[in-house]
Design a protein around this motif. Structure first.
Motif, short mmCIF file in Angstrom:
data_model
loop_
_atom_site.label_atom_id
_atom_site.label_comp_id
_atom_site.label_asym_id
_atom_site.label_seq_id
_atom_site.Cartn_x
_atom_site.Cartn_y
_atom_site.Cartn_z
N VAL A 89 -24.95 -2.45 5.65
CA VAL A 89 -26.40 -2.43 5.45
C VAL A 89 -27.13 -3.11 6.60
O VAL A 89 -28.20 -2.67 7.04
N SER A 90 -26.55 -4.18 7.13
CA SER A 90 -27.22 -4.91 8.22
C SER A 90 -27.39 -4.03 9.45
O SER A 90 -28.32 -4.23 10.23
N ARG A 96 -38.24 3.31 7.06
CA ARG A 96 -39.41 3.68 6.26
C ARG A 96 -39.35 2.96 4.91
O ARG A 96 -38.31 2.48 4.52
N ASP A 97 -40.49 2.91 4.20
CA ASP A 97 -40.60 2.31 2.86
C ASP A 97 -40.51 0.78 2.93
O ASP A 97 -39.44 0.19 2.75
N TYR A 98 -41.64 0.19 3.16
CA TYR A 98 -41.71 -1.27 3.38
C TYR A 98 -41.14 -2.06 2.21
O TYR A 98 -40.36 -3.01 2.40
N PHE A 103 -36.72 -5.42 -0.07
CA PHE A 103 -35.67 -5.63 -1.07
C PHE A 103 -34.31 -5.79 -0.41
O PHE A 103 -33.52 -6.67 -0.77
N ILE A 104 -34.03 -4.93 0.59
CA ILE A 104 -32.75 -5.01 1.30
C ILE A 104 -32.61 -6.35 2.02
O ILE A 104 -31.54 -6.98 2.00
N LEU A 108 -29.71 -9.20 1.62
CA LEU A 108 -29.00 -9.84 2.73
C LEU A 108 -29.21 -11.35 2.69
O LEU A 108 -28.28 -12.13 2.96
N ASP A 109 -30.42 -11.77 2.37
CA ASP A 109 -30.75 -13.19 2.35
C ASP A 109 -29.95 -13.94 1.29
O ASP A 109 -29.46 -15.05 1.52
N PHE A 110 -29.80 -13.32 0.12
CA PHE A 110 -29.07 -13.98 -0.97
C PHE A 110 -27.59 -14.12 -0.63
O PHE A 110 -26.93 -15.08 -1.04
N HIS A 111 -27.05 -13.16 0.09
CA HIS A 111 -25.63 -13.17 0.44
C HIS A 111 -25.44 -13.52 1.92
O HIS A 111 -24.43 -13.14 2.53
N TRP A 112 -26.38 -14.25 2.49
CA TRP A 112 -26.40 -14.41 3.94
C TRP A 112 -25.16 -15.08 4.52
O TRP A 112 -24.64 -16.06 4.00
#
Length: 451
Positions: A89-90, A96-98, A103-104, A108-112
């Protein structure tokens, strides 16, 4: 590539236990320079190996799973996702779609973990021009926070250039300091083949803007590696406009533009995409115009030196070349063959029409504004017709079989001089005698809008 990396790892980690080798090289065990060099090389290889599956990693399924979770209102902290999927995902944050993008980033932040930063760098630089502006801004802000938190110098150096004007600034700085262009890849710890990322389009613009006399072979080599049609137009156009400040278009630059962009007479080849700024659009259109002028100049030179000998007419039209929008030459197959070695085949095909004619007789039709000005290889008179008029329809408005059809003998003078007063007509003929250059210059100034 991987085998070469493994050999380098073995070399960096190897130690020969032979006594002679030990006695000669034992000090290297405590040599910081050697140790650091080896560690640096191993880190580079690790970074490369980390990305070896970048091109084959299929992130689309993971993105779709995340979109499903997003649509169902599942929060990032309640999601189960593998480290491999996070890394995928990174590398592929949607452009597109802010709200979905945010959300993505929350996922990533939660599982950083810092390894995800490499993927985000690749993603941002690769899709730079494809990102919606607000998403690109959000991604840069997110990465800035993570880089500052990480605190590593190699990443902190990137921050100055991870903003809207950063790419151009980076390229201009490299060009002004006469550094190797590929040092821009080194800054982001990327291999040179990543020059194809769209971020480097802006870097190229800055680099060649800062280079006073660019090397055309170098320019072509980099553009081939970058491989983006819009970048070809952006960069080559800038170089053309800069060169034309001295009213000179180098032949190798002309050849490169024809090769990488195409015939300027074909609007489709030089079309400007919607993502171009107004300034870029103006530059590309100016470069297209300059290319047309270059082709016109070359053909006019050949016409007045090879198809006829008239240095006065050649000089006049080269001085007024920027007033010409387009041109066409009509003549015999014999005449076409006689100049074939002086002009490119594609230029001849575009601008030369074979008609029934005496072997040494040709006509050069110059289109300027609303008018068609016809010069003949003979020394007689030139003829002018206004587009759309009845006289134009009788001559150039139909298929031309013979050159005589372009001469209407009953035409009056294009310019009459009565006791110092000039009377100018829209259509007429002008004989190349007396002070014809002055009269024709005044007519052009009066009838053709200034460019």
């Amino acid at each position: 590539m991987i085998m070469a990396d493994i050999k380098d790892i073995k070399k960096a980690l190897s130690f020969d236990f032979r006594a002679t080798f030990y006695s000669q090289n034992a000090q290297n065990l405590l040599d910081d320079e050697v140790v650091n060099a080896n560690l640096s090389r191993i880190n580079e290889i690790a970074s490369h190996l980390e990305n070896t599956d970048l091109d084959i990693e299929d992130a689309s399924l993971v993105i779709e799973e995340l979109r499903h979770s997003y649509s169902n209102g599942i929060k990032p902290e309640n999601m189960e996702i593998t480290a491999r999927s996070l890394r995928a995902v990174s590398y592929c944050v949607p452009s597109r779609d802010y709200k979905f993008c945010k959300f993505i980033l929350d996922v990533l932040d939660f599982h950083w973990t810092s390894i995800l930063l490499r993927g985000l760098i690749h993603c941002l630089l690769r899709e730079w021009s494809m990102f919606e502006i607000d998403i690109r801004t959000k991604l840069m802000e997110y990465m800035t926070i993570k880089i500052k938190a990480l605190g590593q110098e190699k990443y902190l150096k990137m921050l100055e250039f991870l903003n809207e004007n950063g790419a151009y600034k980076l390229g201009y700085g490299i060009g002004a300091s006469k550094k190797n262009f590929y040092s821009c890849c080194e800054l982001f710890r990327l291999s040179n083949n990543r020059i194809s990322y769209s971020y480097f389009s802006d870097v190229l613009c800055g680099y060649f803007d800062a280079t006073q006399i660019p090397s055309i072979p170098e320019l072509e080599k980099i553009l081939v590696a970058h491989n983006h049609a819009f970048t070809d137009k952006r960069v080559i156009s800038r170089v053309i406009v800069k060169a034309w400040e001295k009213k000179v278009l180098p032949s190798d630059l002309y050849d490169l533009a024809m090769k990488r962009i195409g015939d300027p007479a074909k609007s489709s080849k030089w079309s400007v995409p919607e993502i171009a700024t107004r300034e870029e659009r103006n530059v590309i259109e100016s470069a297209q115009r300059i290319m047309l002028i270059a082709i016109s100049s070359k053909f006019i030179n050949v016409f007045f030196t090879s198809l006829c000998e008239s240095s006065s007419r050649l000089q006049f039209w080269l001085e007024h070349i920027e007033k010409i929008d387009d041109f066409m030459v009509y003549g015999s197959a014999y005449s076409r063959k006689s100049i074939s070695y002086k002009l490119e085949e594609r230029v001849l095909n575009r601008y030369y029409r074979v008609v029934n004619s005496r072997q040494d007789n040709c006509a050069l039709v110059l289109y300027a504004g609303e008018y068609a000005i016809i010069e003949f290889s003979g020394s007689g008179a030139l003829y002018v017709y206004k587009k759309g008029s009845e006289l134009y329809k009788l001559t150039l408005g139909r298929k031309i079989e013979r050159l005589d059809e372009l001469k209407l003998g009953y035409l009056g003078n294009l310019v009459d001089n009565d006791y110092g007063q000039m009377y100018m007509s829209d259509e007429g003929r002008m004989v190349h005698i007396g002070n014809w250059q002055y009269r024709l210059d005044r007519w052009l100034r009066n009838k053709i809008q200034k460019r």
